[in-house]
Motif scaffolding. Structure first.
Motif, PDB file in Angstrom:
ATOM      1  N   TYR A 168       2.585 -10.007   3.528  1.00 43.56           N
ATOM      2  CA  TYR A 168       2.177  -9.820   2.130  1.00 43.56           C
ATOM      3  C   TYR A 168       1.892 -11.156   1.467  1.00 43.56           C
ATOM      4  O   TYR A 168       2.770 -11.745   0.844  1.00 43.56           O
ATOM      5  N   THR A 189       0.795  -1.228   0.000  1.00 46.08           N
ATOM      6  CA  THR A 189       0.000   0.000   0.000  1.00 46.08           C
ATOM      7  C   THR A 189       0.828   1.279   0.000  1.00 46.08           C
ATOM      8  O   THR A 189       0.280   2.360  -0.123  1.00 46.08           O
ATOM      9  N   CYS A 190       2.132   1.153   0.210  1.00 44.57           N
ATOM     10  CA  CYS A 190       2.966   2.340   0.157  1.00 44.57           C
ATOM     11  C   CYS A 190       4.347   2.005  -0.383  1.00 44.57           C
ATOM     12  O   CYS A 190       4.670   0.840  -0.570  1.00 44.57           O
ATOM     13  N   ALA A 237       7.192   1.852   0.886  1.00 46.94           N
ATOM     14  CA  ALA A 237       8.090   1.038   1.714  1.00 46.94           C
ATOM     15  C   ALA A 237       7.790  -0.453   1.583  1.00 46.94           C
ATOM     16  O   ALA A 237       8.652  -1.286   1.840  1.00 46.94           O
ATOM     17  N   CYS A 238       6.569  -0.765   1.201  1.00 47.62           N
ATOM     18  CA  CYS A 238       6.153  -2.177   1.131  1.00 47.62           C
ATOM     19  C   CYS A 238       7.026  -3.022   0.201  1.00 47.62           C
ATOM     20  O   CYS A 238       7.446  -4.111   0.599  1.00 47.62           O
TER      21      CYS A 238
END
Ligand SMILES: [Cu+2]
Length: 94
Positions: A88, A35-36, A38-39
């Motif tokens: 994830y 979702t961002c 950094a993921c």
């Protein structure tokens, strides 16, 4: 045949069989929960930390992880589990 020659032949056979059996495979996983920005870094670290994984390329835009791995050291379910454990869940992209 002299015994030492037989031993040498067995040794050569074992050494040459190693790399021939190990196969490099490439798979693309569809990764959930990214979702961002950094993921993808976390996903990449989780997959790259698995023994037998040679290369990982994660695309945040496409929500995928392209993994190159040695199938004599790591299995596809183990890769998916490593990603899921990091938060994830991943499936093989069709
Ligand atoms: Cu994130």
């Amino acid at each position: 045949m002299k015994p030492w020659i037989a031993t040498l032949l067995v040794f050569v056979a074992l050494v040459s069989a190693g790399p021939a059996v190990a196969a490099e495979r490439r798979v693309t996983l569809a990764v959930d929960n990214m979702t961002c920005a950094a993921c993808p870094v976390i996903v990449k670290q989780a997959l790259a930390g698995v023994d037998g994984v040679r290369n990982v390329h994660v695309s945040y835009e496409q929500k995928t992880a392209a993994v190159t791995y040695d199938d004599s050291k790591v299995t596809l379910p183990a890769l998916m589990e490593a990603s899921a454990k990091a938060g994830y869940p991943a499936q093989v992209k069709q």
